[in-house]
Motif scaffolding. Structure first.
Motif, PDB file in Angstrom:
ATOM      1  N   HIS A 117       0.843  -1.196   0.000  1.00  8.61           N
ATOM      2  CA  HIS A 117       0.000   0.000   0.000  1.00  8.61           C
ATOM      3  C   HIS A 117       0.880   1.248   0.000  1.00  8.61           C
ATOM      4  N   CYS A 118       0.528   2.214  -0.869  1.00  5.81           N
ATOM      5  CA  CYS A 118       1.231   3.495  -0.894  1.00  5.81           C
ATOM      6  C   CYS A 118       1.091   4.150   0.480  1.00  5.81           C
ATOM      7  N   GLN A 119       2.173   4.678   1.007  1.00  2.00           N
ATOM      8  CA  GLN A 119       2.146   5.274   2.350  1.00  2.00           C
ATOM      9  C   GLN A 119       1.327   6.564   2.402  1.00  2.00           C
ATOM     10  N   THR A 124       0.958  -0.293  -4.893  1.00  7.02           N
ATOM     11  CA  THR A 124       2.170   0.171  -5.547  1.00  7.02           C
ATOM     12  C   THR A 124       3.279  -0.837  -5.277  1.00  7.02           C
ATOM     13  N   GLU A 125       4.343  -0.749  -6.057  1.00 10.46           N
ATOM     14  CA  GLU A 125       5.493  -1.625  -5.817  1.00 10.46           C
ATOM     15  C   GLU A 125       6.583  -0.912  -5.027  1.00 10.46           C
ATOM     16  N   SER A 126       6.395   0.395  -4.816  1.00  7.99           N
ATOM     17  CA  SER A 126       7.369   1.161  -4.032  1.00  7.99           C
ATOM     18  C   SER A 126       6.671   1.767  -2.820  1.00  7.99           C
ATOM     19  N   GLU A 127       7.415   2.471  -2.000  1.00  6.41           N
ATOM     20  CA  GLU A 127       6.840   3.016  -0.774  1.00  6.41           C
ATOM     21  C   GLU A 127       5.735   4.033  -1.073  1.00  6.41           C
ATOM     22  N   THR A 128       5.986   4.870  -2.100  1.00  2.00           N
ATOM     23  CA  THR A 128       5.022   5.891  -2.513  1.00  2.00           C
ATOM     24  C   THR A 128       4.736   5.722  -3.994  1.00  2.00           C
ATOM     25  N   CYS A 129       3.466   5.775  -4.384  1.00  2.00           N
ATOM     26  CA  CYS A 129       3.107   5.531  -5.777  1.00  2.00           C
ATOM     27  C   CYS A 129       3.504   6.707  -6.672  1.00  2.00           C
ATOM     28  N   VAL A 130       3.539   6.439  -7.956  1.00  2.00           N
ATOM     29  CA  VAL A 130       3.948   7.439  -8.960  1.00  2.00           C
ATOM     30  C   VAL A 130       3.037   8.656  -8.920  1.00  2.00           C
TER      31      VAL A 130
END
Length: 200
Positions: free
Chosen positions: A56-58, A64-70
Motif C-alpha cells: 500500500h502506498c504510504q 504500488t510496488e514502491s513506498e510511494t506511488c507514482v
C-alpha cells in the motif's frame, strides 16, 4: 462426487472472486486444468508476483510496488485537493474523466456494519493525518451512491468537518445505487464538476 482434493481446493479458491459461485468456479477450474494449463501457470506466476511485490502506498493507500506511488510523487498534481474513493478501481475511473488533477486517498472498503466493517477497520487515522498536513485545502468525497457509500460519506464528512477541513461530495450525476466502476467517464466528469459542499 469423488473429486481430487487438489481440484476441490482450486474450485474453493476461485470462489473468492466477486460474482463467482460454485458452478462458475467449477467450470473455471476444469477449463484451466483441461485446456488452459499454460494460462493457469501464467495466472499462478502473476498472482505470486503480485502478492510478493505489491504494497500500500504510504500516502494514498492504493497498490504500488514502491513506498510511494507514482501519482503521489507527481509534481503535476494539485496537492491541495484530496479525493477519497472506496477502491483503486474507483480511483482509475476518476482518472479516466480527465476532470481531476488532485491527489487521492483510497479507503480499500466502506463502512458496512452488516459485513462487520466499521470506521476502525478502514484505518481512518492515516486519512486524518493526510488531511491535517497543512497542504490539503479541500477533501472531495467520491464514495459510491449505495447505502454503505452514503453512510461512509456521512461519517467522513462529519469527522473531517469537526477538524476544520473543507469537505465536498461529488454530485449525483452518478445514478443512485450506482458504483463508480460501472459509470461512464462523461457522467463521472460531470458529477465531479458539480460537486457541492457537505451541509452541516
Amino acid at each position: 462426487m469423488n473429486t481430487p482434493s487438489s481440484l476441490e481446493s482450486l474450485i474453493e479458491a476461485l470462489r473468492c472472486l466477486p460474482g463467482v459461485g460454485p458452478k462458475s468456479a467449477q467450470r473455471m477450474a476444469y477449463h484451466l486444468m483441461q485446456h488452459g494449463r499454460p494460462g493457469a501457470q501464467r495466472l499462478a506466476d502473476a498472482l505470486q508476483l503480485a502478492l510478493a511485490a505489491l504494497r500500500h502506498c504510504q500516502r494514498c493507500n492504493t497498490f504500488t510496488e514502491s513506498e510511494t506511488c507514482v501519482r503521489c510523487l507527481s509534481s503535476k498534481r494539485d496537492a491541495s485537493l484530496l479525493c477519497v474513493v472506496e477502491t483503486p478501481v474507483d480511483m482509475n475511473m476518476m482518472e479516466q474523466t480527465h476532470a481531476y488533477s488532485g491527489l487521492y486517498y483510497v479507503l480499500m472498503g466502506r463502512v458496512s456494519p452488516l459485513d462487520g466493517i466499521g470506521p476502525g477497520e478502514l484505518h481512518l487515522d492515516r486519512l486524518l493525518a493526510r488531511c491535517g498536513d497543512g497542504v490539503v485545502r479541500e477533501v472531495i468525497i467520491a464514495t459510491n451512491f449505495t447505502n454503505e457509500g452514503e453512510a461512509t460519506a456521512h461519517y467522513l464528512s462529519e469527522m473531517l468537518r469537526s477538524r476544520g477541513v473543507s469537505v465536498s461530495r461529488i454530485a449525483r450525476g452518478v445514478p443512485v445505487g450506482g458504483e463508480l466502476e460501472y459509470v461512464d467517464a462523461g457522467t463521472l466528469a460531470q458529477a465531479l464538476r458539480e460537486r457541492r459542499p457537505v451541509a452541516g
